[in-house]
Each structure stands twice: as structure tokens, then as C-alpha cells.
Design a protein around this motif. Structure first.
Motif, short mmCIF file in Angstrom:
data_model
loop_
_atom_site.label_atom_id
_atom_site.label_comp_id
_atom_site.label_asym_id
_atom_site.label_seq_id
_atom_site.Cartn_x
_atom_site.Cartn_y
_atom_site.Cartn_z
N LYS A 241 45.06 37.51 28.45
CA LYS A 241 43.77 37.08 28.96
C LYS A 241 42.68 37.36 27.93
O LYS A 241 42.56 38.47 27.42
N LYS B 14 39.01 38.14 27.22
CA LYS B 14 37.99 38.77 28.05
C LYS B 14 36.85 39.27 27.17
O LYS B 14 37.08 39.74 26.06
N ARG C 162 42.01 46.61 37.58
CA ARG C 162 43.38 46.71 37.06
C ARG C 162 43.38 47.26 35.64
O ARG C 162 42.47 47.01 34.86
N SER D 19 35.28 43.15 35.90
CA SER D 19 34.89 42.03 36.75
C SER D 19 35.98 40.96 36.75
O SER D 19 36.88 40.97 35.92
N GLY D 20 35.85 40.05 37.69
CA GLY D 20 36.81 38.96 37.81
C GLY D 20 37.86 39.27 38.86
O GLY D 20 37.81 40.27 39.56
N ARG D 21 38.84 38.38 38.98
CA ARG D 21 39.91 38.56 39.95
C ARG D 21 40.75 39.80 39.69
O ARG D 21 41.35 40.35 40.60
N ASP D 22 40.78 40.21 38.44
CA ASP D 22 41.59 41.36 38.05
C ASP D 22 40.79 42.65 37.99
O ASP D 22 41.23 43.64 37.40
N HIS E 297 32.91 43.10 29.89
CA HIS E 297 33.58 43.09 31.19
C HIS E 297 34.75 44.06 31.25
O HIS E 297 35.60 43.98 32.14
N SER F 90 39.67 46.35 33.78
CA SER F 90 38.82 45.19 33.96
C SER F 90 37.67 45.55 34.89
O SER F 90 37.87 46.14 35.94
N ARG G 61 49.83 39.59 33.84
CA ARG G 61 49.36 39.02 32.57
C ARG G 61 50.36 39.41 31.50
O ARG G 61 50.36 40.52 31.00
#
Length: 91
Positions: A44, A46, A17, A11-14, A50, A9, A38
Motif C-alpha cells: 500500500k 501511504k 493496523r 487513517s483509512g480502512r486499515d 497518515h 496506520s 496487504r
């Protein structure tokens, strides 16, 4: 991008990862899961922009997703852990 491919990933909270691509919706969106935070049942959605692609595709997971449309969360965890451990050893 292919089902069973390991991705990171961007971008984002993850962010940062590792995940496994479990489904491809269209040319812009994919579904990812890692079997831990997840889970497969709650993959998720996505945007592809990203995601950082790797060249590694887990053949067992890829075949199961294509043939049966489902894998277990334990298999996803194993694939992510295997890739991350091997990737860390190469650095």
C-alpha cells in the motif's frame, strides 16, 4: 523512517493496523505491507502523515530489503505478530 520499521496506520480502512515499511518512495510517501491482508507484491502506498511510527525496526527484514529488495510474506507476518504481541504484553 526506515525499511523494516513497524508502523501503524492512522487513517483509512486499515486504521489502527500494524504494518512494515517495505519501501520509501520520497519524503512524502512510503509503501507498507503486513504479509496478510496487504501482501508484499501489493504493498500500500501511504502518505507519511497518515502513519504512526514506532521505534522498532526488524533487523532481518531491514537487511533483506536493503540488500535484496524483497522479503517473504511469512517474514512480514512474523515481524508484525512479534511486535504486536510484545507491545500488548507491555501494556
Amino acid at each position: 523512517m526506515l525499511p523494516g520499521q513497524i508502523v501503524y496506520s492512522r487513517s483509512g480502512r486499515d486504521a489502527g493496523r500494524a504494518f512494515v515499511v517495505v519501501a520509501i518512495e520520497d519524503e512524502n510517501y512510503i509503501f507498507i505491507a503486513d504479509g496478510d491482508i496487504r501482501r508484499f507484491e501489493n504493498a500500500k502506498k501511504k502518505k507519511k502523515k497518515h502513519i504512526i511510527e514506532t521505534e522498532f525496526v526488524d533487523k532481518l527484514i531491514s537487511e533483506k530489503l536493503i540488500n535484496f529488495g524483497r522479503v517473504s510474506n511469512a517474514e512480514l507476518r512474523r515481524a508484525v505478530k512479534s511486535y504486536v504481541c510484545n507491545d500488548a504484553e507491555e501494556v
